[in-house]
Design a protein around this motif. Sequence first.
Motif, PDB file in Angstrom:
ATOM      1  N   ASP A 179       0.833  -1.204   0.000  1.00 46.82           N
ATOM      2  CA  ASP A 179       0.000   0.000   0.000  1.00 46.82           C
ATOM      3  C   ASP A 179       0.871   1.258   0.000  1.00 46.82           C
ATOM      4  N   LYS A 207      -5.201  -0.989   2.329  1.00 43.30           N
ATOM      5  CA  LYS A 207      -6.090  -2.091   1.953  1.00 43.30           C
ATOM      6  C   LYS A 207      -6.671  -2.792   3.187  1.00 43.30           C
ATOM      7  N   ARG A 213      -9.504   1.517   0.160  1.00 43.75           N
ATOM      8  CA  ARG A 213      -8.884   1.891  -1.116  1.00 43.75           C
ATOM      9  C   ARG A 213      -9.934   2.200  -2.186  1.00 43.75           C
ATOM     10  N   TYR A 246      -7.056   2.143  -7.687  1.00 39.24           N
ATOM     11  CA  TYR A 246      -7.935   2.342  -6.538  1.00 39.24           C
ATOM     12  C   TYR A 246      -9.374   2.152  -6.970  1.00 39.24           C
TER      13      TYR A 246
END
Lengths: 255, 118, 126, 580
Positions: free
Chosen positions: D68, D120, D278, D578
Motif C-alpha cells: 500500500d 487495503k 482503497r 484504486y
Amino acid sequence: MATEITLEVARYRPGVDSEPVMQSYQVPLREHWAILDGLTYVKDHLDGTLSFRWSCRMGICGSCGMTVNGEPQLSCATFLTDYAPGPIRVEPLHNFPVVRDLVVDIDDFMTKLPKVKPWVVREVQSPVEEGEYLQTPEELDEYQQFSMCINCMLCYSACPVYSLEPDFLGPAAIALAQRYNLDSRDEGADERRDVLSSPEGVWACTFVGECSAVCPKGVDPAGAIQRYKLTAATQSIKELLMPRISRRLNSRSQG
Amino acid sequence: MNHRRSSPEPLLWMLFSSGGMVAALMVPILLFLFGIAFPVGLLSAPSHAHLYAVLHNPLTRLVLFGLCALALFHWAHRFRYTLYDGLQLKRYAVPIVVLCYGGAVVGCVIAAGLLLTV
Amino acid sequence: MSVYQRPVHLLWWLERRAYVLFVLRELSSVFVAWFVVFLLLLVNAVSDGTASYQRFLDWSGQWWVVAINVVAMLFVLLHVVTWFGLAPRAMAIKVRGRRVPAQQIVAAHYLAWLVLSAAVAWLVLR
Amino acid sequence: MADYHDVVVVGGGGAGLRAAIAVAETNPALRVAVISKVYPMRSHTVSAEGGAAAVAAPDDTLDEHAYDTVSGSDWLCDQDAVEAFVAEAPRELLRLEHWGCPWSRQPDGKIAVRAFGGMKKKRTWFAADRTGFHLLHTLFQTALSYSDIVRYDEWYVTKILVDDGRAYGVVAIELATGRIETITANAVILCTGGCGRVFPFTTNANIKTGDGMALAYRAGAPLKDMEFVQYHPTGLPFTGILITEAARAEGGWLLNKDGYRYLQDYDLGTPTPEPVLRNMELGPRDRLSQAFVHEMEKGNTIDTPYGPIVNLDLRHLGAKLIDLKLPFVRELCSKYQNIDPVTELVPVRPVVHYMMGGVHTDIRGATPLEGLYAAGEVACVSINGANRLGSNSLPECLVFGNRAGRAAAVFAARYHREVPSSIVAQGRDEARRLAAELGRRVEGHQRIADIRTEMQATMENGAGIYRDGDSLTKAAHELAELRLRFRHAGIDDHSTNFNTELIAWLELGFMLDVAECIIDSAALREESRGAHQRTDFPARDDERFLAHSLVRRQPDGSSRVGYLPVTITRWPPGERIYGR
C-alpha cells in the motif's frame, strides 16, 4: 457592523518599562478572526516589535494563552466578533513573570511537572514483544479527560492559590499526576504520593474551581485534586488506625 | 516519608469535609426553625417539656455533639485558609492555626459539657 | 533578564465575580460556627429550665438576632448549594462497574437533605 | 567556552523526542540535548489527528502495508526503507502504548484500528482523533523520566557547524534572553519538521518554516524529492485547519455543489453507503486533491469568500459515533466554522499538508554529511515517495527517530573527536553576524510579512496541485526577485528579549531557500507522478524519472538538481489502482 476594532495590548519591554503599558491598535473586524489573527495583523502590518507566542492556531498546542478582557483564554480560540464593538484588552497571562509583551515565563511549571512523575511507572516492564497491556474502554475512560491537558497554563493563570503560594504544584501538574494514577497500566501512585500529599500539593488547594472553569479542553483539574484529597485522606486515616499493616505496606513499597 | 506520615493535613481535611457535609445536611432546617420560624412567629415554638424530652435522648445528644464538633472543625479549616488567602495573612500561620483549631477544640469541650449536663 | 511580576492586591478576590463567590462561600463557615454557638445557647437554655428557655425565645426574637440568623441562613444555603454542587467532582462513585453520573450524585445529596430536614422538623414540631 | 553534548537533537516533536530517548537508551553514558524553538509539547506533531499505521490485526501482513505504501508513493519510495519501516512500526506503537499513550481500544482491551486512505486493511491505530496530541505528550512526559536529557526550550538554531565534511554542533539563540550560544556535539540529529508555511494555505503550524531543511542545505547536505508537496483534500476554508482523513474513514462523503459524490468520476471506484478500503473517499490524498481541481474546472465547486469548496458530509454518522471517534473534528468545526457536523455539511478544500521531500538520509537516518542525521518530516528516507499515505507519518517519526537516535549514538561514541577549534571560531562568526543583523537599521525597508506573503502566493501559483513549465519558470523568477528584496528587509525590533521579529526574519531566509529548492526540483521533473502533476507532462515517465531528485547548494548560493536511482526490492513499478 463596524469594520475595525481596537485591541488594547499590554506592552512590556524589559529594561525599558518598569511595568506594562497599554498600546492601542486598530485591526479589521472580520468574521472568523480570532484575537490571534488580530495580533498577527498587528505584527505583520502595524508594529513588528509586538511579541507573543503562537503556533498551531487550532487550540491544541497550548502556546497562545493570554488574558483577554480579564479572562484567561487561548487567543486562537477566542474571536474578535464576540467582543464587538470593543475595545478588547489583551494582556499576558496572570500569575507568571512577564518576559516581554504577551510572553510569560512558564519555567516554574516545567520544573514542577517532572516532580509528579507524569509517566508510566511499573515494577516490571513487559517487553513489547508480548503485546499491548490490555485496557478496556471503561478503564481508558477513567483517566482520559485528565490526559487532555495541553499545558496551556490557563488554569495556573486563573488559580488564586498559585498567585499567593508560588510553591503550589498547581492544577495541571496534579491533574496529570492523577491521569497516571488512574491509568490501569500504572503502578506509580505510591511514588507520587509524597509530592501530591504535601502542603504544596493537593492540600494547598481550596477548591476555588476556576482552573476547571477556564480549561479550554474540558479537563477538570479541581475535580482531580479533590478526588486525590479524598484518596490521600482515606489512606492516611487507614494508616493512622492500622499503623502496623500500613507500615508493612509502606516498607514493601519503599523496598 | 516521615514528613508524609506526620502531616496533619489529611486528618484536618477529613474533619473539614465531614463537617461540611453534616452542616449542609443539618444546619439549614435547624437554623430555619430556631433562628427564624419560631422567633418571628411563623411557627409556634415547641414547649419546653417536649424539647427537653427530645434533648434528653442520648442519641439526640450524640448527634448534636457530632454536628457541633464537625461543624466547628469545618469552620476552623475553612476560616484558616480564608485568612491565609483572602487576607494574605499566611505569615501569621502559627497564631491563626492556634486560633482556628484551638477554637474548635475549646468549642468541642464546651459542647460536650453542655450536652452531658442536659 | 528583568521580568515583570504583577503584584497581588490585598483584595484580589474582588477582581473576578467567581472569586467573590468563592470568598463568600468560604465565609459561610463563619455562619456555620455562629450556628453552633446559637445551638449551644439553646441547649443550655433548655437544660436550665422553662424560664431560661423562655428568656432564650425572647432573646432570639430580637430584631438583630433575627437579622443575623437571616444572613446566616443565606450563607448556609450558599454552603449547601456549593457543597452539593461540587460533591460529584470529589467522588467518583461506581455502581456495578458503571460510573454514576454527576447529576445523580447531586440529586442523591438533595434527597438526603430533604429526608433529614423532614425528620428533624418532625422531631421538633411533633 | 561552548556548551558540549555528545548528541544534539534539533527539534522536540515526535521524531526529536523519540531520537533523544533512543540515544539515552542506546548509550546512557552519552550526553544528549534537545534544542527546540518551542517547548516540546507545542511541536506540530500535536496537531496530527487521524492515527498511526502499523500492522496489528491478525488478517493483515507487513507485505500488504508495504505494498500500500509503495503503490501510494507512485513507486518513488525506497522499498528497503519501506520494508524496514513496516516491520518496525508495530513495535514502536506498542512501545508508545507501554509508555502510556491512550490508544483507543476494543471492548476486550486490545488496540483498536481504523481504516485510512490508500490502505487495503484496517491498520491505523488511533487515540480518538487527537492521535498526534496524545503521542507527543506521551513522548514528552516519558522523556521527562530521562533526567539526563538536557533541554534547550525556546532556543532557535541558526546554523549547523561543519568542519572538514563533518557536523560538530550548532549555533542557537535563546529566545528569552537573546543569548547566542555555540552548542558543540559529535552528532547532530535534525527533527525540525516540514515547511508548509512556504505556502499560503496550509494545515501547518506557524513554526513549520523549513528551518531544518535549510540548515542542512546550507551546511552542504542535499535535499531530496522536494517537488512533492502533499495537498490534504479536506482543510477548513480560511483557517486551513485540518479535518482528518479519519472523518472519511469513519464513513464521511465528499459532495460537490449538487450533492454528488464526485470521486466516482475520477477512477476511484463506485460509491457505497459503507466505506470500502482503497475506494472512493478512502483513496490516496494526491488523487483526491487532484479530483477537486477538476471539479472546480467543471464549475462543480461552491464559491465562498475563502475560495472554492466542496462539502464533507458526516451527518449520516450520527452524534454518538462522531463524539466517540471524531470529537476533535466536531470541536474544530464548531469553533472555527460555526457549524455542527452532526447536522450540517462541512465546507472543505485541499490544503498544503506535508512535504514528502526533505533532507536526504539513508535507512539509518544518516545524511551524506558525516555526523548529521535527520528524521521525521524534515527528512526524506524515503518511504513516502511521490505521495505519503495518511497515518504513515506518525510511525515514520517513531521508527526513523529511533533509528537516527541509535545511529547517532553509535557514531558519537565510536568516532568521538575533540571539537576542532575552527568550530568555535565559526560559532563566534555566526554570533557576530546575528548581532549585526539585530542591530542593522534599514531606511524605508521591506516588511518581512510582505515578502513572506508574496513568496507564499508565488508558491501556490507556481507549484500548486498542478504545475507546468511556465508557472515554474515564472515562480523561479519571482523568487529570485524576492531574494533580492529580502536582502533589504530589516527589522524594527532591536531588543534582545523574545525578539520574535528577528526569528521571523531568520525563518523567512530559510523559507526562501526551501521554496527555491521546491521550484527548481519541480521544474526539472518533466513527468507527472503522485503529488507532482505537470500539465505539460501528464504521464509518469519511469524511463527518465524513476529517480529521486537531489538538490544541492552551490558555492555561489544557487541550487543544482541531480538524480539518484530508486531502490526497488520486490514490487516492480506498476499501475496505481484504486476502487477497482
